[in-house]
Design a protein around this motif. Structure first.
Motif, short mmCIF file in Angstrom:
data_model
loop_
_atom_site.label_atom_id
_atom_site.label_comp_id
_atom_site.label_asym_id
_atom_site.label_seq_id
_atom_site.Cartn_x
_atom_site.Cartn_y
_atom_site.Cartn_z
N THR A 18 2.97 -3.02 -8.73
CA THR A 18 3.52 -4.33 -8.42
C THR A 18 4.79 -4.16 -7.58
O THR A 18 5.45 -3.12 -7.65
CB THR A 18 3.87 -5.13 -9.69
OG1 THR A 18 4.83 -4.40 -10.46
CG2 THR A 18 2.64 -5.38 -10.56
N PRO A 19 5.12 -5.16 -6.77
CA PRO A 19 6.34 -5.06 -5.98
C PRO A 19 7.54 -4.76 -6.88
O PRO A 19 7.69 -5.33 -7.96
CB PRO A 19 6.45 -6.44 -5.32
CG PRO A 19 5.03 -6.90 -5.22
CD PRO A 19 4.38 -6.40 -6.49
N SER A 28 -8.32 0.10 -2.35
CA SER A 28 -7.12 -0.75 -2.28
C SER A 28 -6.00 -0.03 -1.55
O SER A 28 -6.01 1.19 -1.40
CB SER A 28 -6.66 -1.13 -3.69
OG SER A 28 -7.65 -1.87 -4.35
N VAL A 38 -1.46 -0.50 -0.99
CA VAL A 38 -0.19 -1.19 -1.23
C VAL A 38 0.77 -0.81 -0.11
O VAL A 38 0.60 0.22 0.53
CB VAL A 38 0.44 -0.86 -2.61
CG1 VAL A 38 -0.41 -1.37 -3.75
CG2 VAL A 38 0.73 0.62 -2.74
N GLN A 39 1.76 -1.63 0.09
CA GLN A 39 2.79 -1.35 1.09
C GLN A 39 3.95 -0.64 0.37
O GLN A 39 4.41 -1.09 -0.68
CB GLN A 39 3.26 -2.67 1.71
CG GLN A 39 3.97 -2.54 3.02
CD GLN A 39 3.01 -2.37 4.19
OE1 GLN A 39 1.80 -2.34 4.04
NE2 GLN A 39 3.58 -2.26 5.37
N VAL A 76 7.43 0.12 -4.02
CA VAL A 76 6.27 -0.72 -3.74
C VAL A 76 6.79 -2.09 -3.30
O VAL A 76 7.63 -2.68 -3.97
CB VAL A 76 5.36 -0.86 -4.99
CG1 VAL A 76 4.20 -1.80 -4.70
CG2 VAL A 76 4.87 0.49 -5.46
N PRO A 124 1.55 0.96 4.85
CA PRO A 124 0.48 0.88 3.85
C PRO A 124 0.17 2.27 3.29
O PRO A 124 0.11 3.24 4.04
CB PRO A 124 -0.70 0.31 4.63
CG PRO A 124 -0.41 0.62 6.07
CD PRO A 124 1.07 0.70 6.21
N LEU A 181 -3.29 2.71 -8.33
CA LEU A 181 -2.77 1.94 -7.20
C LEU A 181 -2.88 0.45 -7.48
O LEU A 181 -1.97 -0.32 -7.18
CB LEU A 181 -3.54 2.32 -5.93
CG LEU A 181 -2.94 1.91 -4.61
CD1 LEU A 181 -1.83 2.87 -4.24
CD2 LEU A 181 -4.01 1.93 -3.55
N ARG A 182 -3.98 0.05 -8.09
CA ARG A 182 -4.21 -1.36 -8.39
C ARG A 182 -3.29 -1.89 -9.50
O ARG A 182 -3.18 -3.11 -9.67
CB ARG A 182 -5.68 -1.58 -8.78
CG ARG A 182 -6.60 -1.48 -7.59
CD ARG A 182 -8.03 -1.69 -7.97
NE ARG A 182 -8.89 -1.71 -6.79
CZ ARG A 182 -10.21 -1.84 -6.83
NH1 ARG A 182 -10.84 -1.94 -8.00
NH2 ARG A 182 -10.91 -1.85 -5.71
N SER A 241 4.44 -4.57 -1.92
CA SER A 241 3.36 -5.56 -1.87
C SER A 241 2.45 -5.38 -3.07
O SER A 241 2.41 -4.31 -3.67
CB SER A 241 2.54 -5.41 -0.58
OG SER A 241 1.67 -4.28 -0.69
N ALA A 242 1.74 -6.42 -3.36
CA ALA A 242 0.69 -6.32 -4.38
C ALA A 242 -0.48 -5.55 -3.77
O ALA A 242 -0.63 -5.49 -2.55
CB ALA A 242 0.23 -7.72 -4.80
N PRO A 243 -1.31 -4.95 -4.61
CA PRO A 243 -2.50 -4.27 -4.07
C PRO A 243 -3.40 -5.26 -3.32
O PRO A 243 -3.51 -6.42 -3.68
CB PRO A 243 -3.20 -3.76 -5.33
CG PRO A 243 -2.14 -3.71 -6.38
CD PRO A 243 -1.20 -4.83 -6.06
#
Length: 149
Positions: free
Chosen positions: A44-45, A97, A99-100, A67, A27, A40-41, A69-71
């Motif tokens: 998108t993957p 937020s 993300v991964q 990226v 994360p 960050l928000r 994951s989604a936020p």
């Protein structure tokens, strides 16, 4: 697909740590600046990421990530034991937020801040205009110029 630059202090979390995390990634947490959080928000993957080591002997881009994951709300904001705890956040209103991010590759060497500043094609890069921002967009033209060097 978008491109981003993420700053990290290598003595806290480095590209080597990201590589060690494997395919599940890590994360990207602890973002506590509203503009960086907003970027960050937008992630998108599949978005591409440049990993930048800051607050070290040779600040610069050291590799790439992705990226995956989604936020999502940053759980550290709600954890009083976390250094990223935010007493103004709540389960209903988490202000932060996460993300991964997954490791993609190390670069052969550090592309130093000094080098970046010397490249005319990068003069408008967000990193060079807002040096203290930990998450910033990278244009397609900037990305292509950087990865071809």
């Amino acid at each position: 697909m978008a491109n981003w630059l993420l700053k990290t202090e290598p003595d806290v979390f480095s590209i080597d740590d990201l590589a060690a995390a494997g395919k599940q990634g890590e994360p990207w947490n602890g973002i506590r600046n509203y503009q960086a959080r907003n970027f960050l928000r937008e992630m998108t993957p599949g978005d591409r990421v440049l990993i930048y080591h800051s607050s070290c002997a040779e600040p610069g881009i050291v590799g790439e990530g992705e990226v995956i994951s989604a936020p999502a709300p940053d759980p550290d904001a709600l954890n009083p034991e976390s250094p990223y705890y935010d007493p103004k956040s709540s389960a209903d209103n988490n202000r932060w937020s996460v993300v991964q991010i997954r490791y993609v590759r190390h670069w052969p060497g550090v592309m130093s801040l000094k080098t970046l500043k010397a490249v005319p094609e990068l003069e408008n890069m967000a990193l060079l205009r807002q040096a203290r921002l930990s998450v910033s967009p990278v244009t397609d033209a900037e990305w292509q110029h950087l990865v071809q060097r």
